[in-house]
Design a protein around this motif. Structure first.
Motif, mmCIF file in Angstrom:
data_model
loop_
_atom_site.group_PDB
_atom_site.id
_atom_site.type_symbol
_atom_site.label_atom_id
_atom_site.label_comp_id
_atom_site.label_asym_id
_atom_site.label_seq_id
_atom_site.Cartn_x
_atom_site.Cartn_y
_atom_site.Cartn_z
ATOM 1 N N THR B 98 33.165 33.373 32.231
ATOM 2 C CA THR B 98 34.384 32.562 32.271
ATOM 3 C C THR B 98 35.613 33.414 32.056
ATOM 4 O O THR B 98 36.629 33.245 32.714
ATOM 5 N N VAL B 99 35.504 34.326 31.092
ATOM 6 C CA VAL B 99 36.676 35.138 30.769
ATOM 7 C C VAL B 99 37.027 36.060 31.928
ATOM 8 O O VAL B 99 38.193 36.290 32.226
ATOM 9 N N HIS B 101 36.327 35.541 35.058
ATOM 10 C CA HIS B 101 36.463 34.812 36.321
ATOM 11 C C HIS B 101 37.834 35.111 36.929
ATOM 12 O O HIS B 101 38.825 35.200 36.197
ATOM 13 N N ARG B 103 39.962 33.371 38.475
ATOM 14 C CA ARG B 103 41.001 32.397 38.150
ATOM 15 C C ARG B 103 41.544 32.643 36.753
ATOM 16 O O ARG B 103 42.744 32.620 36.504
ATOM 17 N N GLN B 104 40.604 32.935 35.853
ATOM 18 C CA GLN B 104 41.015 33.197 34.482
ATOM 19 C C GLN B 104 41.830 34.483 34.404
ATOM 20 O O GLN B 104 42.772 34.595 33.616
ATOM 21 N N HIS B 107 45.222 33.710 35.441
ATOM 22 C CA HIS B 107 45.821 32.950 34.347
ATOM 23 C C HIS B 107 46.300 33.877 33.240
ATOM 24 O O HIS B 107 47.431 33.775 32.742
ATOM 25 N N SER B 108 45.428 34.833 32.880
ATOM 26 C CA SER B 108 45.808 35.770 31.820
ATOM 27 C C SER B 108 47.000 36.607 32.233
ATOM 28 O O SER B 108 47.907 36.852 31.425
ATOM 29 N N SER B 168 45.825 33.274 26.247
ATOM 30 C CA SER B 168 45.014 32.846 27.383
ATOM 31 C C SER B 168 43.525 32.992 27.076
ATOM 32 O O SER B 168 42.713 32.130 27.400
ATOM 33 N N VAL B 172 40.490 29.917 26.367
ATOM 34 C CA VAL B 172 39.155 29.722 26.929
ATOM 35 C C VAL B 172 38.120 29.627 25.826
ATOM 36 O O VAL B 172 37.279 28.732 25.807
#
Lengths: 506, 648
Positions: B98-99, B101, B103-104, B107-108, B168, B172
């Motif tokens: 997830t971290v 990913h 998209r993440q 985002h970060s 960010s 998560v």
């Protein structure tokens, strides 16, 4: 308005057994058997229960005094007593620290003390110790001296829980099944108990430092449920807890502490709390949820109480004239609230209705000032401040625990029982006094939540006995669906008795 | 159909998007206040209070501050949509996934930039030595004035990037974008007021932690960005000043104070946005129960309940109306005007029951998965002999094999690879065809009943894969054997599976891999109940409506569905009870104090169990002895009898 003067004279010599045919009968009457109910009535004496011999956090006196380094002592003081302790420690060991530090901490300490004394002068209850506060705001009369600390009927079954002086809780059932004893490390100075509605097992306990939720499996034969059965709910700054109230649907639990200006609304299963803060009043001492779940009364230590509506959780303030609200109870339909104030010898009534949007002022419905009854062995004075109020689930009997005067020997605490009538106007009519055995004073009372033949009042006495006083009457039909007709019928069939009472009252 | 969708979208737009916009607008409006507080704190001087105040007022009205405010407002409007259902990674590997990913990562990156921008504004506002990146300085040997790198400015900018990333990242890890619904309803302003101290406290604490971590990071790696920036921008490094990546440089009280103050300001703006959004989005919305106009029919509660987007709001509204609103309850119990059918009640109860039975199936499937694991392990000795006999029957299970994606509501990361969520979907189809048979008589164990039609193939579970799970490896590994077993069972595939299992057992001995792939305890349980707030509302709504129908239902519409409701609740209760007997299911998570992340999802299963029992009690206490007249199976009646006697 009803006053104690129109009550039938109390029978001092013997215990009141039950009410039948509009008459409270005591053990003196020949031919009357003991109660028909087979509920357990245990007795606890102070000698068999050993309370705590030491107050909390004073184990220091047991050990030899040893000089640690200043750092160690400061760290210990910080851990034990926070900032106060740290400052105190630094001020006390002035020879070891630099002079400016000692003087500075002494100044800060003085400033803090001054500020807290100012705060305390606004809200005098904050200067009390934790135990004194519980004793002050508990519904139990003379809490600190009593062998019984709290009592609660289960709302649906014949089962009750008793909190005792030694901080244990016993659960009694109607049949002779084992009586579980609940003990927990955090279970200190129990101030209130309440069973969760719509649940067979959960019991909420208001303790000195936290809130405990016991899950006592009703089918289990164990007499000592492990402390793993208890959930501990705590919130910083929210102790001691003096009152708890489950919502009638059993989904929420509200807890209150006199030192915390916010009351906590707990979602018990999720162990999360929503604080509802209102600064005025300086704390919350007593909570009572209306039986229909739409309103919640929250009394504060100051001359102020609030009535919350539980849909959007807004509140209306009710400033009182004299003292704080000591006790209150709701009528079964949630439309009427009876209150008693500290320092006043009257009962107030507030009538809520959804149409008018709430009452504007409280009306006095009963006068409880001292009245003297002549008796065979001297005069007996009854009356005084109200310690607690309890209304039976059918809404026909109201029990009022009146504080006596401990100095005078003929002025004991008594329970006065009223008959209540809600139509055409709300009225209290005298029923009688519930007396205990000679020398025993009532400490606490609660109505059985679902007694078949009328109402059943359970009384905790000062000698550690728990007894049950049934009131047999045929209901005027407040509970059933066809209530208006029946009530009307009973009114029309007994015009004489009604008239008799009204004449007496006026 | 197209029209319907646009209608649904319009409801969704009206409700959720509008609320998001309103919350962002409010957080922008709050920005001047927080900025003013920040300015006051950043310029604080104990000994010149009057100068301090006058400085601050002049600064607040200065053009640079207003410009920074405009920039900040632009930053606020960037937003990431929160979730109503939390994503629960079941192993550390999934969390890592997830971290990392894409998209993440984006985002970060966005948050890093935002953090830098906010810190730039903050450093401009603080002024003094922080204001610009380049400062004139005098070179020591030649004495000429050149532009030098202002390390203080760089320090704050990098701190902003660091805090942005950690925000960010923590978002998560702590599920900060998960929005939980409060147990009570409150108006927005009192709720905001009540939460404000908590938010301020959290942001200060978080800023202190971040400041500490960043200072440590800068101490070790600070020279990298410093030399890079100075070389690319051709800025000199002022050698007369103390470098900040040294102990003496970092132990500058004023620098640390400004770092924590601006960090707290940064976190506070973000947390306030999150808080306002939570408050707005969880506000109850009242849908009409029925409408007199057909064009509004799509906005009515029965229709909205069926829509995934608005399901949570609709269920919340249902739970509220069932408890608080007599007139709306009467509408639910009402009959349709031409025809006299209880459409409202049928649609509402049907949706709720559907939701609940879907949860039951999910739980049963999970239990089956866990149970089959255990069984396979226990019989690891006798494998080969049976494989032939069962190979024929193996084909029968093909229908169940395609591992469909997770059920509608669960989080995208429903982690548990080994729990075959496939079957619920299929069985749901089956269940709809035959509404009576699957759950009517199955008290003892629904999962036996589930296999009822193909009982003769029950031995499929005990054949080949046995040896594969010899090691105590993560149950993740068991997927493949189960999978293979059901599709094609022959000795060849068994052999390959054995090989792969050996590889895996080899891998399993490596500590790091085990650490990454081992399932987190409780996580699968949490993931199963991730969306249970919906179920809790459905239970509350149903039980209160049924209880209210005892006195309010004039036409008896509820009575017809009462057996269904009761058996559904009892079956769900059994599934939940059995789930709580699994390891880790009944262990309480540690409560974290003071973090913006909402950890309510960790206890949702307990809340669901309590709500379920309360719901059954609500119905049994209301109906009492009348329940004996309801047509339900004996086993269910026995269970209900327990409730009538308050033995649960």
């Amino acid at each position: 308005m009803c006053s104690l003067g129109v009550f039938p004279a109390p029978v001092t010599a013997a215990q009141t057994l039950f009410e039948r045919n509009n008459e409270l009968l005591s053990a003196l009457h020949p031919g009357e058997h003991s109660q028909a109910c087979d509920l357990p009535s245990p007795q606890f004496t102070r000698d068999t229960l050993k309370g705590h011999s030491r107050p909390e956090s004073s184990s220091r006196s047991v050990f030899l005094d040893q000089r640690d380094t200043l750092w160690m002592r400061s760290a210990g003081a910080w851990r034990d007593a926070g900032l106060y302790g740290l400052l105190d420690e630094i001020t006390n060991s002035a020879e070891e620290v630099p002079r400016f530090l000692a003087v500075g901490s002494a100044c800060v300490l003085a400033l803090l003390r001054w500020a807290s004394s100012f705060h305390g002068s606004l809200f005098p209850h904050l200067t009390l110790s934790s135990d004194e506060m519980v004793a002050e705001f508990s519904q139990m009369l003379d809490w600190s001296d009593s062998a019984l600390r709290s009592f609660a009927w289960h709302p649906h079954t014949d089962k009750f829980a008793v909190a005792l002086l030694d901080d244990s809780i016993k659960i009694y059932k109607s049949n002779s099944s084992p009586t579980p004893t609940l003990k927990h490390r955090c279970q200190r100075s129990v101030c209130a108990l309440q069973w969760k509605p719509l649940c067979g097992s959960a019991l909420a306990v208001a303790c000195q430092s936290c809130l405990l939720i016991w899950h006592v499996d009703p089918a289990s034969l164990s007499t000592r449920p492990s402390s793993g059965c208890a959930q501990v709910l705590s919130h910083p700054g929210h102790s001691p807890i003096t009152s708890i109230a489950w919502s009638p649907t059993g989904s929420l639990l509200v807890s209150a502490s006199p030192v915390d200006t916010s009351m906590m609304v707990w979602d018990v299963a999720a162990e999360s709390a929503v604080p509802l803060q209102r600064v005025g009043g300086g704390g919350v001492t007593y909570l009572s949820w209306s039986p229909d779940g739409s309103r919640l009364l929250a009394a504060t230590p100051s001359a102020l109480f609030r009535v919350w509506e539980t849909r959007m959780w807004t509140c209306e303030r009710w400033p009182c004239l004299k003292g704080s609200c000591q006790s209150a109870c709701w009528s079964p339909d949630g439309g009427c609230l009876l209150l008693s104030m500290q320092g006043e010898r009257v009962i107030y009534a507030l009538t809520f209705s959804d149409l008018t949007g709430g009452p504007k002022a409280a009306s006095v419905v009963a006068d409880l000032s001292e009245t003297t009854f002549p008796g065979p062995d001297g005069d007996l004075t009854v009356g005084g401040e109200v310690c607690s109020l309890s209304w039976d689930p059918r809404g026909e009997r109201l029990a009022v625990l009146l504080k006596g005067d401990s100095q005078a020997d003929n002025h004991p605490s008594v329970i006065a029982v009223f008959k209540t009538r809600s139509s055409p106007v709300f009225e209290l009519l005298p029923c009688g006094f519930v007396m205990g055995e000679a020398g025993a004073e009532p400490r606490f009372m609660q109505f059985h939540p679902h007694f078949q033949h009328g109402a059943l009042l359970t009384v905790c006495w000062s000698d550690g006995r728990i007894s049950h006083v049934p009131f047999y009457f045929s209901s005027a039909g407040l509970l059933g669906g066809d209530s208006p007709q029946q009530a009307l019928a009973s009114n029309t069939t007994n015009p004489s008795s009604n008239k008799l009472y009204t004449e007496q009252i006026s | 159909m197209c029209l319907c969708e646009t209608k649904f979208l319009s409801i969704y737009f009206q409700v959720v998007i509008w609320r998001a916009v309103a919350s962002i607008a409010w957080s922008v409006l709050l920005l001047p206040v927080t900025t003013a507080v920040f300015v006051l704190l950043s310029r604080f001087s104990l000994f010149h209070p009057i100068q301090w105040i006058s400085d601050c007022t002049s600064l607040l009205t200065a053009s640079s501050t207003i410009f920074s405010l405009v920039v900040l407002c632009g930053i606020m409007s960037l937003f990431v949509f929160p979730l109503v259902v939390p994503s629960i990674p079941c192993s550390r590997m999934a969390l890592l996934g997830t971290v990392l990913h894409p998209r993440q990562c984006v985002h970060s990156l966005v948050y890093c930039t935002m953090g830098m921008l906010v810190m730039w504004c903050a450093s401009v506002t603080i002024g003094g030595r922080y204001s610009t990146l380049g400062t004139p300085c005098r070179q020591s040997e030649s004495g000429e004035v050149v532009t030098c790198l202002n390390e203080y400015h760089l320090f704050l900018l990098l701190a902003g990037a660091f805090m942005g990333y950690s925000h960010s990242f923590l978002g998560v890890v702590q599920n900060m974008y998960y929005v939980s619904f409060q147990p009570i309803q409150q108006y927005k302003y009192p709720r905001f007021k009540g939460c404000l101290p908590m938010v301020v406290k959290c942001s200060v604490i978080q800023a202190l932690y971040s400041a500490r971590n960043f200072a440590a990071l800068y101490f070790f790696f600070g020279y990298v960005p410093k030399t890079w920036i100075s070389s690319t921008l051709n800025l000199q490094i002022d050698s007369s000043l103390q470098p900040l990546d040294s102990l003496t440089g970092l132990l500058d009280f004023s620098l640390l104070y400004h770092l924590s103050i601006s960090g707290a300001f940064l976190y506070l703006t973000w947390y306030l946005t999150v808080l306002l959004f939570r408050i707005y989005v969880t506000e109850a919305y009242s849908f009409p129960v029925q409408s007199t106009f057909t064009e509004d029919a799509e906005q009515c509660l029965p229709k909205v309940l069926a829509e995934k987007n608005t399901l949570f709001l609709a269920l919340q509204d249902l739970a509220l109306l069932s408890q608080h609103s007599l007139s709306r309850r009467l509408e639910v119990f009402n009959l349709s005007q031409p025809g006299g059918h209880p459409h409202n009640w049928n649609a509402i109860s049907g949706e709720c029951l559907c939701l609940l039975s879907e949860l039951t199936q999910r739980l049963v499937a999970h239990q089956d998965a866990v149970a089959s694991n255990g069984r396979v392990k226990s019989q690891s000795a006798s494998s080969d002999t049976r494989s032939a006999s069962s190979s024929s029957s193996g084909t029968e299970d093909i229908a169940e094999t395609p591992r469909l994606s997770v059920p509608v509501l669960t989080a995208p990361f429903t982690p548990d690879v080994d729990s075959p969520f496939s079957s619920p979907a299929i069985r749901r189809l089956v269940g709809q065809q035959d509404p009576h048979s699957p759950w009517s008589g199955t008290v003892q164990s629904p999962h036996i009943m589930r296999r009822g039609p193909k009982l003769w193939s029950a031995s499929t579970g005990e054949k080949c894969p046995v040896r594969l799970l010899g090691e105590k490896g993560s149950s993740r590994f068991s997927v493949i054997p189960l999978h293979g077993l059901e599709t094609s069972v022959n000795s060849c595939s068994c052999h390959t599976l054995n090989c792969s299992a050996q590889v895996k057992s080899f891998l399993a001995k490596r500590v790091l891999i085990m650490y990454l792939f081992n399932k987190l305890p409780e996580a699968s349980s949490q993931a199963l109940f991730a969306d249970s707030q919906a179920h809790i509302w459905a239970l509350q709504g149903l039980s209160h409506l049924v209880a209210a129908s005892f006195s309010e239902d004039q036409f008896g519409v509820v009575q017809t569905t009462l057996p269904n409701i009761l058996s559904c609740l009892v079956v769900l209760l059994e599934a939940v009870d059995r789930h709580f007997k699994l390891p880790h299911a009944s262990s309480k998570p540690v409560r974290t104090l003071c973090s913006m992340g909402d950890s309510t999802y960790k206890t949702l299963r307990f809340a669901l169990r309590a709500a379920l029992k309360t719901a059954i009690y609500k119905i049994t206490t209301t109906f009492g002895e009348h329940l004996n007249a309801v047509n339900i199976s004996t086993e269910h009646r026995k269970r209900l009898q327990q409730f009538l006697e308050f033995k649960e």
